[in-house]
Design a protein around this motif. Structure first.
Motif, PDB file in Angstrom:
ATOM      1  N   ALA A 323       0.841  -1.194   0.000  1.00  0.00           N
ATOM      2  CA  ALA A 323       0.000   0.000   0.000  1.00  0.00           C
ATOM      3  C   ALA A 323       0.872   1.239   0.000  1.00  0.00           C
ATOM      4  CB  ALA A 323      -0.919   0.007   1.219  1.00  0.00           C
ATOM      5  N   SER A 324       0.459   2.227  -0.767  1.00  0.00           N
ATOM      6  CA  SER A 324       1.142   3.509  -0.760  1.00  0.00           C
ATOM      7  C   SER A 324       0.133   4.572  -1.156  1.00  0.00           C
ATOM      8  CB  SER A 324       2.326   3.509  -1.732  1.00  0.00           C
ATOM      9  OG  SER A 324       3.130   4.658  -1.526  1.00  0.00           O
ATOM     10  N   GLY A 348      -2.753  -1.914 -17.597  1.00  0.00           N
ATOM     11  CA  GLY A 348      -1.876  -2.999 -17.171  1.00  0.00           C
ATOM     12  C   GLY A 348      -1.597  -3.013 -15.686  1.00  0.00           C
ATOM     13  N   SER A 349      -2.263  -2.162 -14.922  1.00  0.00           N
ATOM     14  CA  SER A 349      -2.033  -2.104 -13.486  1.00  0.00           C
ATOM     15  C   SER A 349      -2.422  -3.415 -12.811  1.00  0.00           C
ATOM     16  CB  SER A 349      -2.844  -0.964 -12.873  1.00  0.00           C
ATOM     17  OG  SER A 349      -2.825  -1.033 -11.457  1.00  0.00           O
ATOM     18  N   LEU A 383      -4.910   6.143  -2.756  1.00  0.00           N
ATOM     19  CA  LEU A 383      -4.259   4.979  -2.144  1.00  0.00           C
ATOM     20  C   LEU A 383      -4.228   3.831  -3.133  1.00  0.00           C
ATOM     21  CD1 LEU A 383      -3.196   3.386   0.388  1.00  0.00           C
ATOM     22  CD2 LEU A 383      -5.600   2.860   0.870  1.00  0.00           C
ATOM     23  N   GLY A 384      -3.032   3.283  -3.375  1.00  0.00           N
ATOM     24  CA  GLY A 384      -2.879   2.104  -4.209  1.00  0.00           C
ATOM     25  C   GLY A 384      -2.630   0.889  -3.336  1.00  0.00           C
ATOM     26  N   VAL A 385      -3.385  -0.179  -3.577  1.00  0.00           N
ATOM     27  CA  VAL A 385      -3.269  -1.407  -2.784  1.00  0.00           C
ATOM     28  C   VAL A 385      -3.079  -2.586  -3.725  1.00  0.00           C
ATOM     29  CG1 VAL A 385      -4.387  -2.952  -1.132  1.00  0.00           C
ATOM     30  CG2 VAL A 385      -4.732  -0.477  -0.949  1.00  0.00           C
ATOM     31  N   GLY A 386      -2.080  -3.393  -3.429  1.00  0.00           N
ATOM     32  CA  GLY A 386      -1.844  -4.599  -4.214  1.00  0.00           C
ATOM     33  C   GLY A 386      -1.726  -5.806  -3.310  1.00  0.00           C
ATOM     34  N   SER A 396       6.474  -5.550  -8.862  1.00  0.00           N
ATOM     35  CA  SER A 396       5.658  -4.990  -9.940  1.00  0.00           C
ATOM     36  C   SER A 396       4.550  -4.094  -9.388  1.00  0.00           C
ATOM     37  CB  SER A 396       5.055  -6.108 -10.788  1.00  0.00           C
ATOM     38  OG  SER A 396       4.161  -6.896 -10.021  1.00  0.00           O
ATOM     39  N   LEU A 397       4.028  -4.417  -8.209  1.00  0.00           N
ATOM     40  CA  LEU A 397       2.994  -3.577  -7.596  1.00  0.00           C
ATOM     41  C   LEU A 397       3.572  -2.230  -7.188  1.00  0.00           C
ATOM     42  CD1 LEU A 397       1.249  -6.265  -5.368  1.00  0.00           C
ATOM     43  CD2 LEU A 397       0.540  -5.445  -7.627  1.00  0.00           C
ATOM     44  N   ARG A 398       4.804  -2.231  -6.694  1.00  0.00           N
ATOM     45  CA  ARG A 398       5.455  -0.970  -6.339  1.00  0.00           C
ATOM     46  C   ARG A 398       5.688  -0.121  -7.588  1.00  0.00           C
ATOM     47  NH1 ARG A 398       8.920  -4.455  -2.797  1.00  0.00           N
ATOM     48  NH2 ARG A 398       8.089  -4.231  -0.677  1.00  0.00           N
ATOM     49  N   ARG A 399       6.059  -0.782  -8.687  1.00  0.00           N
ATOM     50  CA  ARG A 399       6.246  -0.035  -9.935  1.00  0.00           C
ATOM     51  C   ARG A 399       4.933   0.574 -10.406  1.00  0.00           C
ATOM     52  NH1 ARG A 399       9.794  -4.427 -11.057  1.00  0.00           N
ATOM     53  NH2 ARG A 399       8.162  -5.523 -12.241  1.00  0.00           N
ATOM     54  N   ASP A 400       3.839  -0.161 -10.234  1.00  0.00           N
ATOM     55  CA  ASP A 400       2.544   0.369 -10.637  1.00  0.00           C
ATOM     56  C   ASP A 400       2.184   1.614  -9.839  1.00  0.00           C
ATOM     57  OD1 ASP A 400       2.023  -1.504 -12.605  1.00  0.00           O
ATOM     58  OD2 ASP A 400       0.973  -2.880 -11.264  1.00  0.00           O
TER      59      ASP A 400
END
Length: 466
Positions: A323-324, A348-349, A383-386, A396-400
């Motif tokens: 999460a970021s 592509g996320s 907020l992005g959550v993977g 790859s989630l951090r890159r997204d």
């Protein structure tokens, strides 16, 4: 802080920890060590010098003194939802797990709660709901009360009632010298606890509850090919909504799991979820512009307050999560276009959730009680959550998230909401300069040797991954 004793001497002193907490201390090589050190967020593979599970405040104090004697630092942890900033920093620390501190009392007359450091939000909300009260809880029932309260705390009532940390009326804390302190009123430690923390082991907190028995709550969902149209309309709508409305707009790549609503399961959707306070008729009128967009799914209804912790559909079981977040000053049409291009269809996320939280209202005004974090500067929080099957899948989630936030950089605030940032950052970015200066002085007085591990230090240096 004091120099660490030589390895042999420290090993001898670590052996003295074994008898503490009724034997609930685990050292490397012990059978229970690997299980004891795991946080809720399984991306963290921290290997502390020891793990201790105290059941009472006096056991906390004993562990803190023993750690100091062994030349070790102390890292308090409840559930471990916010563990990622501690990655790579616990090798010289005792991980002090507070899950056994489970005191919970709701005072109906005073509309307050007293909560031990091991209590989860789901337990508080259930107990408060029995007497027609509500708490400024987080979006998952499995999040710990104390840890999230010390960091800030954004609830479904936040735009009307502010941050959870502003609701704190008392804390009980073990300081670096093992002393036990209760802080109330205008005490510096209570001021620091409201969004600052990092100066001791908080064993219990007391806070105000809200006289809320029900809210008009639920979600609206559309196929995510409508993402730009819906998000643009939602962003415009938020500029006119009163403070009784707190919502989140989300690009949700829902896993195919039976605990999710059938209309979402395994689909890529755009969702608006949230809560509206006040009479149901007025709430329905406020939601009418969004309902006019003809969602496929509409679950808004008069809901018991104690059902809201599961409204956001957050995972409750331990998982490998990333999460970021970033704060935005505005969300104009250009920002919506950039967000959808970076995170929506054909982007592509791999993020399971890219959400935009509506801020403003009471969140934007300084709390009358004051505190290290007394408001949030920003109109929205993105907020992005993977979710990954294993820690190796997080890259790859951090890159997204990096790519998505770069697309939104034009509208981003310089500040951060640190509880929703996995990577350790300069703690000064989470507070105003004046608040940071006062917090640093309070920490220095309470913990002069830097005995406690702080998730976000006052330095721009980034620690290595564990």
């Amino acid at each position: 802080m004091a120099a660490t004793p030589p390895t042999a001497e420290r090993g001898s002193r670590l052996d003295l920890l074994r008898g503490l907490c009724g034997g609930a201390v685990h050292l490397p090589g012990d059978a229970g060590y690997d299980r004891a050190r795991l946080p809720w967020n399984l991306q963290v593979d921290a290997r502390p010098a020891a793990v201790a599970y105290p059941a009472f405040p006096d056991e906390v104090a004993t562990v803190v003194r023993a750690a100091a004697a062994a030349g070790l630092r102390v890292a308090p942890m409840g559930t471990g939802h916010g563990a990622p900033p501690l990655s790579g920093r616990l090798g010289d620390a005792v991980l002090l797990r507070t899950s056994a501190l489970t005191e919970l009392h709701v005072d109906t007359d005073r509309q307050t709660a007293r909560v031990g450091a091991g209590v989860l939000w789901g337990d508080v909300v259930e107990r408060a709901g029995e007497v027609g009260l509500a708490a400024r809880h987080m979006s998952s029932p499995s999040v710990g009360v104390v840890g999230s309260s010390l960091g800030g705390g954004i609830s479904w009532y936040a735009r009307r009632h502010g941050l959870q940390c502003s609701a704190l009326t008392a804390i009980e804390v073990v300081l670096a010298d093992g002393s036990f302190v209760r802080a109330t009123g205008h005490d510096d430690l209570l001021w620091a606890a409201r969004g600052g923390g990092g100066f001791g082991v908080v064993t219990a907190v007391e806070f105000d509850l809200l006289p809320i028995a029900t809210a008009f709550a639920g979600l609206l969902a559309w196929d995510w090919r409508h993402a730009e149209r819906v998000l643009r309309a939602w962003a415009d709508w938020t500029r006119e909504t009163p403070e009784d409305v707190t919502t989140v707009a989300r690009l949700f790549q829902a896993p195919d799991q039976p605990d999710l609503p059938a209309g979402l399961r395994g689909r890529q959707v755009v969702v608006v979820d949230g809560a509206v306070l006040g009479p149901p008729g007025r709430a329905a009128q406020l939601l009418a512009p969004l309902r006019a967009l003809r969602p496929e799914l509409d679950t808004f209804h008069v809901a018991r307050a104690d059902s809201l912790p599961r409204l956001h559909l957050d995972p409750e079981a331990p998982t490998v999560a990333h999460a970021s977040s970033v704060l935005l000053d505005d969300l104009p049409e250009e920002a919506v276009e950039a967000l959808v291009a970076a995170a929506g269809p054909r982007s592509g996320s791999g993020l399971v959730d890219l959400e935009v939280r509506q801020l403003g209202g009471a969140l934007a005004r300084p709390s009358p009680r004051g505190g290290a974090l007394d408001r949030l500067d920003g109109a929205f929080l993105v907020l992005g959550v993977g979710i990954a099957d294993e820690p190796a899948g997080l890259a790859s989630l951090r890159r997204d998230t990096t790519r998505i936030f770069a697309a939104l950089a034009r509208w981003a605030s310089s500040g951060l909401y640190l509880p929703m940032v996995d990577q350790a950052n300069d703690g000064r970015r989470g507070l105003s300069p004046t608040a940071w200066e006062r917090l640093a002085a309070i920490r220095a007085a309470a913990d002069p040797e830097g005995r406690f591990v702080v998730p976000h230090e006052g330095s721009a240096a980034q620690p290595a991954d564990a």
